[in-house]
Design an enzyme around this catalytic site. Structure first.
Site, PDB file in Angstrom:
ATOM      1  N   ALA A  72       7.728  42.634   3.696  1.00 20.53           N
ATOM      2  CA  ALA A  72       8.738  41.825   4.369  1.00 20.53           C
ATOM      3  C   ALA A  72       8.227  40.389   4.401  1.00 20.53           C
ATOM      4  O   ALA A  72       7.030  40.133   4.236  1.00 20.53           O
ATOM      5  CB  ALA A  72       8.966  42.356   5.778  1.00 20.53           C
ATOM      6  N   GLY A 117       6.355  46.469   3.589  1.00 22.74           N
ATOM      7  CA  GLY A 117       7.710  46.808   3.161  1.00 22.74           C
ATOM      8  C   GLY A 117       7.779  47.136   1.673  1.00 22.74           C
ATOM      9  O   GLY A 117       8.659  47.880   1.243  1.00 22.74           O
ATOM     10  N   GLU A 120       6.813  50.617   1.452  1.00 27.57           N
ATOM     11  CA  GLU A 120       7.930  51.403   2.008  1.00 27.57           C
ATOM     12  C   GLU A 120       9.083  51.534   1.010  1.00 27.57           C
ATOM     13  O   GLU A 120       9.750  52.565   0.940  1.00 27.57           O
ATOM     14  CB  GLU A 120       8.389  50.765   3.326  1.00 27.57           C
ATOM     15  N   GLU A 140       0.476  46.264   8.127  1.00 29.43           N
ATOM     16  CA  GLU A 140       1.217  45.637   9.232  1.00 29.43           C
ATOM     17  C   GLU A 140       0.395  45.425  10.501  1.00 29.43           C
ATOM     18  O   GLU A 140       0.525  44.394  11.161  1.00 29.43           O
ATOM     19  CB  GLU A 140       2.458  46.475   9.590  1.00 29.43           C
TER      20      GLU A 140
END
Ligand code: HXC
Length: 259
Positions: A72, A117, A120, A140
């Site tokens: 992200a 992300g 993910e 994270e």
């Protein structure tokens, strides 16, 4: 019949190679980090792919030789409040779930960093093929947040609870080879061979009955979330459904005629 209009994408390159849709995250200057626009475009391209019966498999990869996706957008996340963070998580989840539940198999061709992300996104795909230079991880906690696009759920389901906890609590990056040894990726190949390998697997899938592959994906996904008897019950329905399609008749007849 209303044909889906191909949208213009700013952060995604979309290409058809035979029966395979190739989606490339295209923000290489930021290592393909996913801001809200990238997420929205990914979601939109999945809708287009979903409604096109001529597409039998999907490959997601990143532009450049360094990153699949570095996660992200940290610049954006550094400025947002909890409600905006909630929206960022929800929109990311919607996009990842679209991939996970897509009516066609999705191969992540992990061509470098797949972090946060980015990891993910690979986890939401059905199959992961990594290049030798790939590094995967969920860093994270190092930024004061937990994984937010499905990492706490999908990583544990794929590599098991203990490995998922180790990876998420330490935030460490693992090499492609280590990822292979823990079942995080299906295969490791040299970077120049990555797309060739991903396309070869997509072609192998595309030769089979699209309905049978689609039903199999749905059954595995639903089954893994259910108790075994629910999963087995669904399998009976999915299996019987395959008999409603001409594919079964034609493929079985072809087999018998060859004899
Ligand atoms: C925004 C990013 C970025 C990211 C890299 N960049 N990752 N920008 N968000 N996630 C940008 C850098 O700022 C830099 O921009 C350019 O990309 C190149 O990156 P460098 O750091 O200079 O490259 P390098 O030194 O080779 O290091 C590569 C790296 C590192 C190890 C991958 O970039 C890195 O650690 N990135 C962050 C990885 C991460 O923590 N991801 C998880 C994010 S949290 P400029 O403009 O300076 O050149 C997350 C949460 C998901 O994903 C859930 C949300 C709800």
């Amino acid at each position: 019949v209303c044909k889906p209009r191909m949208a213009e994408y700013k952060y995604i390159l979309y290409e058809r190679i035979d029966h395979t849709a190739v989606v490339r995250l295209n923000r290489p200057e930021k290592l393909n980090a996913m801001n809200l626009d990238v997420i929205a475009e990914l979601s939109s391209v999945m809708d287009t792919i979903s409604s096109d019966d001529s597409i039998k498999a999907v490959i997601i990869t990143g532009v450049g030789e360094k990153a699949f996706c570095a996660g992200a957008d940290i610049e954006y996340m550094s400025k947002i409040n909890p409600l905006e963070a909630e929206q960022y998580a929800i929109k990311g989840h919607a996009s990842m779930s679209k991939i996970e539940n897509l009516n066609k198999p999705v191969i992540a061709a992990v061509n470098g960093y797949a972090l946060g992300g980015g990891c993910e996104l690979a986890l939401a795909s059905d199959i992961r093929i990594a290049s030798k230079n790939a590094m995967l991880g969920q860093p994270e906690v190092n930024l004061g947040i937990c994984p937010g696009w499905g990492g706490t759920q999908r990583l544990a389901r794929i590599v098991g609870v203990a490995k998922a906890k180790e990876l998420i609590f330490t935030g460490k990056r693992v090499s492609a080879e280590e990822a292979l040894s823990i079942g995080l990726v299906n295969k490791v190949v040299e970077l120049p061979k990555l797309m060739e390998e991903a396309l070869a697997m997509a072609n192998e899938i595309a030769k089979n009955s699209a309905l049978a592959v689609r039903v199999s994906k749905m059954l595995i996904n639903r089954g893994i979330e259910s108790d075994i008897n629910t999963g087995l019950g669904l399998e009976v329905w999915g299996w019987s459904l395959c008999f409603s399609h001409i594919d079964r008749t034609e493929r079985m007849t072809r087999f018998l005629q060859k004899k």
